[in-house]
Design an enzyme around this catalytic site. Structure first.
Site, PDB file in Angstrom:
ATOM      1  N   CYS A 130       0.785  -1.141   0.085  1.00 10.26           N
ATOM      2  CA  CYS A 130      -0.130  -0.045   0.081  1.00 10.26           C
ATOM      3  C   CYS A 130       0.748   1.207  -0.129  1.00 10.26           C
ATOM      4  O   CYS A 130       0.259   2.239  -0.469  1.00 10.26           O
ATOM      5  CB  CYS A 130      -0.878   0.007   1.374  1.00 10.26           C
ATOM      6  SG  CYS A 130      -1.749  -1.560   1.367  1.00 10.26           S
ATOM      7  N   HIS A 148      -3.090   7.166   2.881  1.00 12.12           N
ATOM      8  CA  HIS A 148      -3.766   5.864   2.125  1.00 12.12           C
ATOM      9  C   HIS A 148      -5.166   5.721   2.831  1.00 12.12           C
ATOM     10  O   HIS A 148      -5.493   5.635   4.073  1.00 12.12           O
ATOM     11  CB  HIS A 148      -2.740   4.881   2.451  1.00 12.12           C
ATOM     12  CG  HIS A 148      -3.211   3.572   2.258  1.00 12.12           C
ATOM     13  ND1 HIS A 148      -3.753   3.070   1.147  1.00 12.12           N
ATOM     14  CD2 HIS A 148      -3.157   2.405   3.183  1.00 12.12           C
ATOM     15  CE1 HIS A 148      -4.110   1.805   1.246  1.00 12.12           C
ATOM     16  NE2 HIS A 148      -3.765   1.284   2.340  1.00 12.12           N
ATOM     17  N   ASN A 185     -10.532   0.319   0.036  1.00  9.55           N
ATOM     18  CA  ASN A 185      -9.029   0.254   0.289  1.00  9.55           C
ATOM     19  C   ASN A 185      -8.614  -0.218  -1.339  1.00  9.55           C
ATOM     20  O   ASN A 185      -8.556  -1.332  -1.452  1.00  9.55           O
ATOM     21  CB  ASN A 185      -8.368  -0.476   1.348  1.00  9.55           C
ATOM     22  CG  ASN A 185      -7.223  -0.509   1.335  1.00  9.55           C
ATOM     23  OD1 ASN A 185      -6.330  -0.267   0.533  1.00  9.55           O
ATOM     24  ND2 ASN A 185      -6.552  -1.165   2.578  1.00  9.55           N
TER      25      ASN A 185
HETATM   26  O1  UT7 Z   1      -4.196  -1.151   3.696  1.00  9.28           O
HETATM   27  C1  UT7 Z   1      -3.395  -1.995   4.274  1.00  9.28           C
HETATM   28  C2  UT7 Z   1      -3.525  -1.599   5.579  1.00  9.28           C
HETATM   29  N1  UT7 Z   1      -4.448  -1.985   6.517  1.00  9.28           N
HETATM   30  C3  UT7 Z   1      -5.032  -1.516   7.378  1.00  9.28           C
HETATM   31  O2  UT7 Z   1      -4.647  -0.265   7.919  1.00  9.28           O
HETATM   32  C4  UT7 Z   1      -6.374  -2.166   8.120  1.00  9.28           C
HETATM   33  C5  UT7 Z   1      -6.316  -1.649   9.607  1.00  9.28           C
HETATM   34  N2  UT7 Z   1      -7.496  -2.377  10.361  1.00  9.28           N
HETATM   35  C6  UT7 Z   1      -8.628  -2.192  10.140  1.00  9.28           C
HETATM   36  O3  UT7 Z   1      -8.919  -1.425   9.539  1.00  9.28           O
HETATM   37  C7  UT7 Z   1      -9.557  -2.798  11.207  1.00  9.28           C
HETATM   38  O4  UT7 Z   1      -8.844  -3.600  12.124  1.00  9.28           O
HETATM   39  C8  UT7 Z   1     -10.679  -3.691  10.371  1.00  9.28           C
HETATM   40  C9  UT7 Z   1     -11.558  -2.970   9.698  1.00  9.28           C
HETATM   41  C10 UT7 Z   1      -9.940  -4.712   9.702  1.00  9.28           C
HETATM   42  C11 UT7 Z   1     -11.459  -4.646  11.724  1.00  9.28           C
HETATM   43  O5  UT7 Z   1     -11.985  -3.559  12.528  1.00  9.28           O
HETATM   44  P1  UT7 Z   1     -12.062  -3.966  14.094  1.00  9.28           P
HETATM   45  O6  UT7 Z   1     -12.729  -2.661  14.673  1.00  9.28           O
HETATM   46  O7  UT7 Z   1     -10.518  -3.795  14.380  1.00  9.28           O
HETATM   47  O8  UT7 Z   1     -12.670  -5.136  14.408  1.00  9.28           O
HETATM   48  P2  UT7 Z   1     -12.192  -6.564  15.022  1.00  9.28           P
HETATM   49  O9  UT7 Z   1     -11.321  -7.364  13.891  1.00  9.28           O
HETATM   50  O10 UT7 Z   1     -11.498  -6.177  16.164  1.00  9.28           O
HETATM   51  O11 UT7 Z   1     -13.622  -7.246  15.089  1.00  9.28           O
HETATM   52  C12 UT7 Z   1     -14.542  -7.091  15.786  1.00  9.28           C
HETATM   53  C13 UT7 Z   1     -15.472  -7.886  15.918  1.00  9.28           C
HETATM   54  C14 UT7 Z   1     -15.326  -9.375  15.694  1.00  9.28           C
HETATM   55  O12 UT7 Z   1     -16.395 -10.157  16.468  1.00  9.28           O
HETATM   56  P3  UT7 Z   1     -16.191 -10.504  17.958  1.00  9.28           P
HETATM   57  O13 UT7 Z   1     -15.220 -11.280  18.053  1.00  9.28           O
HETATM   58  O14 UT7 Z   1     -15.927  -9.223  18.813  1.00  9.28           O
HETATM   59  O15 UT7 Z   1     -17.549 -11.095  18.233  1.00  9.28           O
HETATM   60  C15 UT7 Z   1     -15.094  -9.713  14.419  1.00  9.28           C
HETATM   61  O16 UT7 Z   1     -15.399 -11.409  14.230  1.00  9.28           O
HETATM   62  O17 UT7 Z   1     -16.142  -7.723  14.470  1.00  9.28           O
HETATM   63  C16 UT7 Z   1     -16.418  -8.790  13.831  1.00  9.28           C
HETATM   64  N3  UT7 Z   1     -16.281  -8.778  12.235  1.00  9.28           N
HETATM   65  C17 UT7 Z   1     -17.417  -8.343  11.372  1.00  9.28           C
HETATM   66  N4  UT7 Z   1     -18.584  -8.375  11.670  1.00  9.28           N
HETATM   67  C18 UT7 Z   1     -19.447  -8.010  10.738  1.00  9.28           C
HETATM   68  C19 UT7 Z   1     -14.970  -8.709  11.470  1.00  9.28           C
HETATM   69  N5  UT7 Z   1     -15.551  -8.398  10.372  1.00  9.28           N
HETATM   70  C20 UT7 Z   1     -16.638  -8.250  10.090  1.00  9.28           C
HETATM   71  C21 UT7 Z   1     -17.760  -7.741   9.331  1.00  9.28           C
HETATM   72  N6  UT7 Z   1     -18.857  -7.578   9.741  1.00  9.28           N
HETATM   73  N7  UT7 Z   1     -17.266  -7.663   8.019  1.00  9.28           N
END
Ligand code: UT7
Length: 317
Positions: free
Chosen positions: A110, A244, A274
């Site tokens: 990225c 980004h 993204n």
């Molecule tokens: O370009 C490359 C660089 N990439 C980035 O900078 C990405 C950086 N990270 C992020 O943008 C975020 O970490 C994400 C958007 C990927 C995830 O968001 P988050 O707030 O960190 O969510 P999480 O991974 O902590 O997940 C929270 C909850 C989980 O459920 P439980 O364990 O709390 O029950 C996940 O299973 O959200 C759940 N979850 C979803 N729920 C509905 C994960 N993906 C989804 C989804 N829809 N698509």
């Protein structure tokens, strides 16, 4: 420093995938995706190749720069994967636009567009070349596991291009790398060999989202401060911060901690998702086309991603 941006261009696929459509194939919702990422829709290639999108973005940038392909001295394509491993995407673009100069791909995930700007700076500063076409292009949706809701909702496809020429627009630039094969990974696939086992790597995009989030916020804060200090500019001098486009929450935190206003923050994640190395040049072209950025404006760009890599720069348009 060495160059001025003299033209920008962009291209994306036709098909628009919205969050409700995604909720029909994985357990997700429009509400979750918008709240956690800021993404409403993204463009997904159904038939467009990465070469086609790159050529379209390049033609667009050349025509806005008012120069022909034969005026180019170098083509740099930032991409993780062109249509072929060989020839490079840059060579295919060179052929299609009718240029007659060296062409090469570089992969910094990225942060690729910032790495390409840095290389263009070095080439131009050395006196080897005067005019460089830089493209950031990715078809990220080719790398996704469409059963994995934690990643398949995040990405889109596109290509952004800039033409840079010898000049004084670039005020400062930095790039970094910190090797890591845990947080953000896409495995290569290999042909079988009679002489040994090939590694069997998962070809899908896999990410430890929470840890990458922390890395992203920390690196944007550090890099933006560094390049602004190097350039001798303050927040009030900056027309726009173009981060980004990985997650709206990353740059909201960065914006607040750095002291930028809402108007100074460039946002394209809502309609592009993204797009990796394409995200900054796509948005830059859109902002210029919409009249939100004009010659003389100072912009700060900041990228982070797989590698792990980061890059940032200050440019006067
Ligand atoms: O370009 C490359 C660089 N990439 C980035 O900078 C990405 C950086 N990270 C992020 O943008 C975020 O970490 C994400 C958007 C990927 C995830 O968001 P988050 O707030 O960190 O969510 P999480 O991974 O902590 O997940 C929270 C909850 C989980 O459920 P439980 O364990 O709390 O029950 C996940 O299973 O959200 C759940 N979850 C979803 N729920 C509905 C994960 N993906 C989804 C989804 N829809 N698509």
């Amino acid at each position: 420093m060495s160059f001025q941006i003299v033209g920008t261009g962009r291209a994306h696929p036709e098909f628009v995938l919205n969050n409700d459509m995604l909720s029909q194939i994985v357990d997700t919702s429009d509400e979750w995706i918008v709240a956690r990422t800021g993404i409403n829709t993204r463009y997904v290639s159904t038939h467009e190749t990465i070469t086609e999108l790159s050529v379209k973005a390049a033609d667009n940038a050349l025509s806005k720069a008012g120069i022909g392909a034969k005026d180019l001295d170098l083509i740099l394509c930032a991409t993780m994967k062109g249509d072929y491993a060989c020839p490079s995407l840059a060579c295919l673009v060179q052929k299609e636009i009718g240029a007659d100069c060296p062409a090469v791909d570089l992969n910094a995930a990225c942060s690729g567009f910032l790495y390409a700007l840095d290389q263009a700076d070095a080439y131009i500063a050395s006196g080897k070349v005067e005019t460089v076409l830089i493209i950031g292009a990715e078809l990220m949706t080719r790398h996704l596991d469409w059963t994995d809701r934690s990643t398949c909702v995040l990405f889109g496809d596109g290509a952004g291009a800039v033409v840079v020429r010898k000049g004084h627009g670039l005020k400062s630039i930095k790039i970094t790398a910190k090797g890591d094969d845990e947080l953000l990974v896409i495995g290569n696939t290999f042909c079988p060999s009679p002489y040994g086992k090939q590694p069997k790597l998962d070809p899908h995009f896999r990410m430890k989202g929470g840890e990458v989030f922390k890395f992203a916020v920390t690196s944007v804060l550090r890099d933006v401060k560094d390049v602004m200090k190097m350039a001798g500019v303050e927040v009030k001098d900056v027309k726009m911060l173009i981060p980004h486009q990985a997650n709206q929450r990353v740059f909201q935190v960065a914006k607040e901690k750095l002291g930028f206003s809402d108007e100074q923050l460039a946002m394209g994640i809502d309609h592009y998702g993204n797009t990796s190395s394409a995200s900054i040049p796509l948005l830059l072209d859109e902002l210029i086309e919409e009249g939100k950025l004009k010659p003389g404006d100072i912009i700060v760009m900041s990228a982070f991603g797989g590698g792990l890599t980061t890059g940032a720069c200050v440019i006067e348009l």
